[in-house]
Motif scaffolding. Structure first.
Motif, PDB file in Angstrom:
ATOM      1  N   LYS A   5      98.059  32.780  -9.538  1.00  0.00           N
ATOM      2  CA  LYS A   5      97.406  33.760  -8.654  1.00  0.00           C
ATOM      3  C   LYS A   5      97.129  33.159  -7.283  1.00  0.00           C
ATOM      4  O   LYS A   5      97.455  33.755  -6.253  1.00  0.00           O
ATOM      5  N   SER A   6      96.506  31.969  -7.286  1.00  0.00           N
ATOM      6  CA  SER A   6      96.208  31.325  -6.000  1.00  0.00           C
ATOM      7  C   SER A   6      97.506  31.021  -5.257  1.00  0.00           C
ATOM      8  O   SER A   6      97.565  31.099  -4.026  1.00  0.00           O
ATOM      9  N   ARG A   7      98.554  30.700  -6.011  1.00  0.00           N
ATOM     10  CA  ARG A   7      99.862  30.404  -5.404  1.00  0.00           C
ATOM     11  C   ARG A   7     100.399  31.621  -4.642  1.00  0.00           C
ATOM     12  O   ARG A   7     100.903  31.501  -3.540  1.00  0.00           O
ATOM     13  N   SER A  38      88.896  30.926   0.113  1.00  0.00           N
ATOM     14  CA  SER A  38      89.567  30.204  -0.952  1.00  0.00           C
ATOM     15  C   SER A  38      88.619  29.894  -2.099  1.00  0.00           C
ATOM     16  O   SER A  38      87.414  30.056  -2.011  1.00  0.00           O
ATOM     17  N   GLN A  39      89.237  29.446  -3.190  1.00  0.00           N
ATOM     18  CA  GLN A  39      88.503  29.231  -4.428  1.00  0.00           C
ATOM     19  C   GLN A  39      87.546  28.035  -4.302  1.00  0.00           C
ATOM     20  O   GLN A  39      86.435  28.078  -4.765  1.00  0.00           O
ATOM     21  N   ASN A  40      88.031  26.997  -3.672  1.00  0.00           N
ATOM     22  CA  ASN A  40      87.186  25.812  -3.516  1.00  0.00           C
ATOM     23  C   ASN A  40      86.941  25.560  -2.044  1.00  0.00           C
ATOM     24  O   ASN A  40      87.861  25.483  -1.271  1.00  0.00           O
ATOM     25  N   ILE A  87      91.344  36.934  -0.859  1.00  0.00           N
ATOM     26  CA  ILE A  87      90.112  36.509  -1.524  1.00  0.00           C
ATOM     27  C   ILE A  87      90.466  35.890  -2.869  1.00  0.00           C
ATOM     28  O   ILE A  87      91.131  36.514  -3.680  1.00  0.00           O
ATOM     29  N   ASP A  88      90.009  34.655  -3.067  1.00  0.00           N
ATOM     30  CA  ASP A  88      90.304  34.012  -4.342  1.00  0.00           C
ATOM     31  C   ASP A  88      89.033  33.907  -5.168  1.00  0.00           C
ATOM     32  O   ASP A  88      88.131  33.136  -4.863  1.00  0.00           O
ATOM     33  N   GLU A  89      88.960  34.714  -6.192  1.00  0.00           N
ATOM     34  CA  GLU A  89      87.857  34.672  -7.160  1.00  0.00           C
ATOM     35  C   GLU A  89      86.464  34.643  -6.560  1.00  0.00           C
ATOM     36  O   GLU A  89      85.745  33.665  -6.638  1.00  0.00           O
ATOM     37  N   ILE A  90      86.117  35.764  -5.994  1.00  0.00           N
ATOM     38  CA  ILE A  90      84.800  35.954  -5.411  1.00  0.00           C
ATOM     39  C   ILE A  90      83.714  35.885  -6.495  1.00  0.00           C
ATOM     40  O   ILE A  90      82.580  35.550  -6.247  1.00  0.00           O
TER      41      ILE A  90
HETATM   42 MG   LIG Z   1      93.362  30.168  -8.671  1.00  0.00          MG
END
Ligand SMILES: [Mg+2]
Ligand SMILES: Nc1ncnc2c1ncn2[C@@H]1O[C@H](COP(=O)(O)OP(=O)(O)OP(=O)(O)O)[C@@H](O)[C@H]1O
Length: 339
Positions: A124-126, A169-171, A248-251
């Motif tokens: 997903k992030s990719r 981003s996620q991190n 948006i990555d995993e809000i």
């Molecule tokens: Mg991810």
């Protein structure tokens, strides 16, 4: 860059506002658009009679093409960056097994919210990174992403000022030694906003609405918690960013009010892509992309039935939120307090 299709569908008033120099172009070509500001260019040409066109030697098709080159040249000449986006298109690449993804070209138009779902580690992030990078077959997935029907301009791809994409981003780790106020001030200055202090105050207030414990303008950004820094970045993106694409990555993992956050970020003029494991967020979108083994395996529309379940999910979620809140503030959880 504008193309013929986009130009034809643009309202004349909007066009003149965006590109004031078009007025000269029309005048030089003996075209009077007064009283037609609300019509689309194509519709306007259709209202002109054959005679009228012949008398002035106007060929609508040719004229539109001429106007496209004129606008693009002027934009380049004047150094105006055209940040408007009508759609992005994703073309298939390969999954982790090297198999070609099973879809043709996938268009995402402005105003749409697309969710990306799939197991942990599926890619997903990719996919978000491919869009951020406007991939040209040069990422591990070999996908290609077009903006307004063509590969993104180099300038858009790499410039950091007027960016195409805002990425949450996620991190996120801050390394700068700045206070929240100083950080936002830098940002506001680079965007050249006029009412700097007001904007900064608004961003801090909004972040504090999203997060739990409040922080102040003089809190060092390195001492913000994970949730607080995400809340800050969300409010900052929503208020300061002009980027037409929001990724948006995993809000949901940030412990912030995710529905409020999404409402803040989404706009009619934007394209929003969001990776999520959260059914409520996934159903708030218009479509969802299912990722499996690094590849897009399915693209689904969110159905009416799913939308109608959303309100029930939200009720269930309220119960969970309530419990979370009780846990956070040291209360005990019991069955009779469930509602
Ligand atoms: Mg991810
Ligand atoms: N098509 C692909 N080809 C090769 N590598 C891929 C492909 N898709 C994803 N990957 C790689 O797989 C790894 C995991 O992908 P990614 O981080 O996107 O997973 P994710 O779905 O976001 O997981 P999570 O839910 O844990 O955030 C990454 O290293 C990514 O680069």
């Amino acid at each position: 860059m504008i193309d013929k299709k986009i130009l034809e569908m643009e309202e004349i008033g909007v066009l003149l506002e965006k590109y004031p120099f078009v007025e000269d172009f029309l005048k030089n070509n003996l075209i009077d658009v007064s009283g037609h500001r609300n019509s689309k260019l194509k519709t306007f040409f259709e209202t002109l009679s054959e005679d009228h066109l012949e008398e002035r030697a106007i060929d609508p098709d040719e004229l539109t093409e001429g106007m496209v080159s004129y606008i693009n040249q002027m934009v380049e000449f004047l150094g105006l960056e055209d940040n408007s986006i009508d759609k992005i298109t994703i073309f298939p690449g390969k999954n982790k097994l090297g198999e070609i993804e099973n879809f043709e070209a996938f268009d995402i138009s402005k105003g749409e919210i697309i969710c990306i779902v799939g197991p942990t580690g599926s890619g997903k992030s990719r996919l978000l990174a491919d869009i951020e990078w406007t991939a040209q077959g040069d990422t591990p997935t070999k996908r290609t992403v077009h903006v307004n029907g063509r590969p993104a301009d180099k300038a858009n791809r790499f410039s950091s000022g007027n960016r195409l994409v805002a990425q949450l981003s996620q991190n996120m780790n801050f390394v700068m030694d700045l206070t929240v106020f100083e950080f936002l001030q830098l940002h506001a200055q680079s965007r050249m906003v006029e009412n700097e202090e007001e904007v900064i105050e608004k961003i801090i207030a909004k972040s504090n609405e999203l997060a739990g414990e409040k922080f102040s303008p003089d809190t060092p950004i390195t001492s913000l918690s994970g949730g607080q820094s995400r809340a800050l970045m969300i409010a900052d993106t929503a208020i300061l960013s002009t980027s037409p694409i929001i990724l948006i990555d995993e809000i949901e993992n940030a412990g912030i009010d995710r529905k409020k956050a999404l409402e803040l970020l989404v706009g009619e003029e934007k394209i929003v892509l969001m990776a999520t494991h959260d059914p409520i967020l996934a159903l708030m979108g218009d479509k969802r992309i299912v990722i499996k083994n690094g590849g897009i395996s399915k693209i689904m529309n969110v159905t009416q039935e799913e939308k109608s379940i959303l309100s029930r999910l939200e009720e269930m979620d309220k119960v969970m939120q309530g419990m979370r809140q009780k846990l956070r503030y040291g209360e005990t959880i019991s069955l009779d307090k469930l509602d």
